[in-house]
Design an enzyme around this catalytic site. Structure first.
Site, PDB file in Angstrom:
ATOM      1  N   SER A  12       0.818  -1.222   0.000  1.00 33.74           N
ATOM      2  CA  SER A  12       0.000   0.000   0.000  1.00 33.74           C
ATOM      3  C   SER A  12       0.847   1.266   0.000  1.00 33.74           C
ATOM      4  O   SER A  12       0.439   2.289   0.541  1.00 33.74           O
ATOM      5  CB  SER A  12      -0.941   0.000   1.205  1.00 33.74           C
ATOM      6  OG  SER A  12      -0.172   0.013   2.401  1.00 33.74           O
ATOM      7  N   VAL A  14       3.218   4.121  -2.444  1.00 35.26           N
ATOM      8  CA  VAL A  14       2.845   4.995  -3.570  1.00 35.26           C
ATOM      9  C   VAL A  14       2.566   4.183  -4.833  1.00 35.26           C
ATOM     10  O   VAL A  14       1.559   4.399  -5.521  1.00 35.26           O
ATOM     11  CB  VAL A  14       3.951   6.049  -3.812  1.00 35.26           C
ATOM     12  CG1 VAL A  14       3.776   6.738  -5.155  1.00 35.26           C
ATOM     13  CG2 VAL A  14       3.925   7.080  -2.690  1.00 35.26           C
ATOM     14  N   GLY A  52      13.331  12.984   0.659  1.00 29.30           N
ATOM     15  CA  GLY A  52      13.773  13.860  -0.431  1.00 29.30           C
ATOM     16  C   GLY A  52      12.667  14.364  -1.317  1.00 29.30           C
ATOM     17  O   GLY A  52      12.198  15.497  -1.180  1.00 29.30           O
ATOM     18  N   GLU A 118      20.025  16.873  -5.302  1.00 28.31           N
ATOM     19  CA  GLU A 118      20.529  15.705  -4.574  1.00 28.31           C
ATOM     20  C   GLU A 118      21.655  15.071  -5.384  1.00 28.31           C
ATOM     21  O   GLU A 118      21.944  15.477  -6.511  1.00 28.31           O
ATOM     22  CB  GLU A 118      19.405  14.695  -4.318  1.00 28.31           C
ATOM     23  CG  GLU A 118      18.360  15.204  -3.329  1.00 28.31           C
ATOM     24  CD  GLU A 118      17.336  14.156  -2.957  1.00 28.31           C
ATOM     25  OE1 GLU A 118      17.685  12.967  -2.893  1.00 28.31           O
ATOM     26  OE2 GLU A 118      16.172  14.520  -2.740  1.00 28.31           O
ATOM     27  N   HIS A 238      22.608   4.507   1.587  1.00 31.14           N
ATOM     28  CA  HIS A 238      22.518   5.965   1.697  1.00 31.14           C
ATOM     29  C   HIS A 238      23.703   6.435   2.531  1.00 31.14           C
ATOM     30  O   HIS A 238      23.975   5.863   3.595  1.00 31.14           O
ATOM     31  CB  HIS A 238      21.199   6.368   2.365  1.00 31.14           C
ATOM     32  CG  HIS A 238      20.869   7.811   2.154  1.00 31.14           C
ATOM     33  ND1 HIS A 238      21.597   8.819   2.730  1.00 31.14           N
ATOM     34  CD2 HIS A 238      19.915   8.406   1.417  1.00 31.14           C
ATOM     35  CE1 HIS A 238      21.086   9.987   2.362  1.00 31.14           C
ATOM     36  NE2 HIS A 238      20.057   9.768   1.558  1.00 31.14           N
ATOM     37  N   ARG A 285      25.540   8.270  -4.923  1.00 30.76           N
ATOM     38  CA  ARG A 285      25.544   7.758  -3.542  1.00 30.76           C
ATOM     39  C   ARG A 285      26.583   6.674  -3.311  1.00 30.76           C
ATOM     40  O   ARG A 285      27.173   6.586  -2.236  1.00 30.76           O
ATOM     41  CB  ARG A 285      24.164   7.227  -3.187  1.00 30.76           C
ATOM     42  CG  ARG A 285      23.203   8.348  -2.959  1.00 30.76           C
ATOM     43  CD  ARG A 285      21.878   7.873  -2.432  1.00 30.76           C
ATOM     44  NE  ARG A 285      21.024   9.054  -2.345  1.00 30.76           N
ATOM     45  CZ  ARG A 285      19.719   9.030  -2.239  1.00 30.76           C
ATOM     46  NH1 ARG A 285      19.091   7.875  -2.184  1.00 30.76           N
ATOM     47  NH2 ARG A 285      19.023  10.143  -2.173  1.00 30.76           N
ATOM     48  N   HIS A 346      19.617   1.285   1.914  1.00 29.15           N
ATOM     49  CA  HIS A 346      18.535   2.249   1.662  1.00 29.15           C
ATOM     50  C   HIS A 346      17.597   1.797   0.556  1.00 29.15           C
ATOM     51  O   HIS A 346      16.393   1.972   0.661  1.00 29.15           O
ATOM     52  CB  HIS A 346      19.186   3.575   1.289  1.00 29.15           C
ATOM     53  CG  HIS A 346      18.234   4.713   1.096  1.00 29.15           C
ATOM     54  ND1 HIS A 346      17.422   5.168   2.105  1.00 29.15           N
ATOM     55  CD2 HIS A 346      17.960   5.486   0.008  1.00 29.15           C
ATOM     56  CE1 HIS A 346      16.692   6.189   1.655  1.00 29.15           C
ATOM     57  NE2 HIS A 346      16.985   6.385   0.385  1.00 29.15           N
ATOM     58  N   ARG A 381      20.799   3.921  -8.160  1.00 29.61           N
ATOM     59  CA  ARG A 381      19.595   4.717  -8.432  1.00 29.61           C
ATOM     60  C   ARG A 381      19.894   6.195  -8.254  1.00 29.61           C
ATOM     61  O   ARG A 381      20.461   6.602  -7.231  1.00 29.61           O
ATOM     62  CB  ARG A 381      18.488   4.305  -7.458  1.00 29.61           C
ATOM     63  CG  ARG A 381      17.229   5.126  -7.573  1.00 29.61           C
ATOM     64  CD  ARG A 381      16.250   4.714  -6.509  1.00 29.61           C
ATOM     65  NE  ARG A 381      16.802   4.946  -5.200  1.00 29.61           N
ATOM     66  CZ  ARG A 381      16.439   5.936  -4.396  1.00 29.61           C
ATOM     67  NH1 ARG A 381      15.497   6.777  -4.764  1.00 29.61           N
ATOM     68  NH2 ARG A 381      16.999   6.091  -3.219  1.00 29.61           N
TER      69      ARG A 381
END
Ligand code: SIN
Length: 524
Positions: A12, A14, A52, A118, A238, A285, A346, A381
């Site tokens: 459930s 996004v 973010g 970022e 992260h 990252r 992360h 990513r």
């Protein structure tokens, strides 16, 4: 007229809610019954924790080509270029739709959307609401789901297995076996299509920014059903989780804090990222996490420092209120001194292999969001591309499903097949879980080597055998069922890491050549 399309969405966050809303809007006269099954409320999802924002091209000086190129650069050529182009091109429309749905993003004094910067982005393009953007998206989508007829949200169900049937064309997913977490009832729930949107698997690591539910259940179910997992070696760490060893969880200090000017410092006060990468503190990252890891290992220190003084009190207070509040609750004050930070697991860049519409190789089965490997991320990513992916790919999944998924001939909504006497997790299960998280962190973490991967693989097999033994011995606890998934996902990460021929993005093995030649951009 034939019956409505019956669809089960597992998860459930996004991606799951965005998909359900889109399918409901497209289902037309025949309609769709969409059941969203989840272990917990949307507010406890990984999406909700995202600080973010949503990466999207909103400034005239930016372009989808630049967003594409930044994504491909961070993914070290292992992205599927067609998927990247689809996702970044649709970013602005997704933001407009969220605004129409009532999302409140930060704006400047002229009322224009503000964009943060970022890591890996050459320009500011992260649309955000303070440091709680995920929560804002979840709020908007959850409200809309609640008022949409034909969508049901069940937040006390754990999916255990996919139902798979042999059909003339091969094998087809026909539903899920679920466990009601309150009553212990086990049910077979049939559907014309199943969508896995179960989020990540950060809990397989000792240190993770992910919430408790991120145990990789969708990835594990798909693997048990024989569906291909891709790019599992690429686990993004992260760089800046708060170092607070006495706290139960690991709290994220958003990369947007570095985007606003914060810098990483060694214990002697010197700049950590200077000379490491041209983008210094906003390098991809994996580069920043490895630099911190090396500093911690070489210096024998448990953290480095994040100096936020360049941001200024009023800007920090306005843009990062949740971070400020959390730090204060622990007696830390970024307004007056640097924060101790360390890397933490992360984001799972790989996952269940899908095409650009979120369809897996198994008819009737889709995977969306972090549990999926759509080809967007490749070897690492780009920051804030994940909420974007969780908005874009579900639109296409819904379109394809509304147009093409056939109804099952004989469809039975639900069949109860038993009831488990759920018990608290045993001390052995708890110890195995802790061991798994330690093995993954130490052997399959930020920097790997052949011997460490082999030792981890051996130990993960032993943990798996113990877990199987507890299950066969009759332990029926939610902790053990989750651990079964975590072991599978941990082993998949480890075994795929052992097979990676060279280093790229978030996978770094010191026994391999330093860096892969970027591959051709399509590997669909
Ligand atoms: C962050 O705020 O640093 C996390 C955002 C992301 O992982 O995309």
């Amino acid at each position: 007229m034939s019956r409505p399309l019956e669809v089960i969405v597992v998860g459930s966050g996004v991606a799951g809610m965005a998909f359900a809303l889109r399918l409901s809007a497209l289902a037309g006269k025949r309609g769709a019954n969409i059941r969203i099954l989840s272990k917990a409320a949307p507010e406890q999802s990984n999406s909700n924790a995202a600080q973010g924002g949503v990466a999207a091209v909103i400034r005239p000086s930016d372009s989808w080509e630049q967003h594409r190129d930044d994504t491909l650069a961070v993914g070290v050529g292992r992205c599927d270029k067609a998927v990247v182009e689809r996702v970044v091109k649709e970013g602005p429309e997704c933001i407009r739709e969220l605004l129409r749905q009532g999302a409140r993003f930060d704006t400047d004094e002229r009322g224009e959307l503000e964009a943060a910067r970022e890591g890996g982005h050459r320009t500011a393009r992260v649309v955000h609401r303070g440091d709680r953007t995920g929560a804002e998206l979840v709020r908007v989508l959850h409200e809309e789901v609640s008022r949409t007829p034909g969508i049901w949200l069940d937040t006390a169900s754990m999916a255990l297995e996919l139902l798979v049937e042999d059909v003339p064309e091969g094998r087809r997913c026909t539903g899920v076996q679920t466990l009601n977490l309150t009553t212990g009832t086990v049910t077979l729930e049939e559907a014309d299509a199943v969508v896995l949107a179960t989020g990540g698997a950060g809990q397989v690591y000792r240190h993770t920014t992910n919430p408790a539910g991120a145990t990789g259940s969708g990835v594990a179910m798909a693997a048990r059903a024989g569906v291909t997992l891709r790019d599992m070696a690429f686990v993004q760490f992260h760089p800046t989780a708060l170092y607070a060893p006495d706290e139960p969880g690991t709290f994220l200090i958003s990369e947007a804090v570095r985007g606003a000017g914060a810098v990483l410092l060694r214990h002697d006060g010197s700049r950590l990222m200077e000379g490491v990468h041209p983008m210094v503190d906003l390098a991809p990252r994996n580069v920043v996490a490895r630099a911190i890891h090396a500093e911690m290992r070489n210096g024998g220190v448990p953290h480095v420092w994040l100096d936020t003084s360049r941001i200024g009190r009023s800007r920090f207070t306005k843009e990062f209120p949740m971070i400020l509040e959390h730090c204060w609750s622990l007696g830390l004050d970024p307004l007056t001194g640097p924060l101790p930070v360390m890397p933490a697991a992360h984001y799972l860049c790989g996952g269940i292999r899908t095409d650009a519409d979120g369809a897996t190789e198994m008819p009737g089965l889709y995977a969306l969001g972090e549990c999926a490997s759509s080809g967007l991320h490749g070897a690492d990513r780009l920051a804030s591309n994940s909420l974007l992916e969780a908005l874009v790919i579900p639109r296409h999944a819904a379109e394809r499903m509304a147009a093409a998924v056939p109804r099952m001939d004989k469809w039975e909504a639900r069949k109860e097949i038993g009831r488990l006497q759920l018990m608290p997790g045993s001390l052995t299960a708890q110890a195995l879980r802790q061991r798994l998280r330690d093995v993954m962190m130490d052997g399959v973490g930020i920097v790997r080597d052949d011997a460490g991967l082999q030792a981890a693989a051996d130990e993960l097999l032993v943990i798996k055998q113990h877990v199987d033994g507890l299950l066969h011995g009759g332990e029926r606890s939610i902790e053990l069922l989750e651990l079964r998934d975590m072991v599978l996902v941990g082993r998949a990460i480890c075994l795929q890491a052992m097979l990676e021929p060279c280093n790229a993005g978030a996978h770094w093995n010191t026994d391999r050549v330093q860096q892969c030649e970027p591959m051709a951009t399509s590997q669909a």
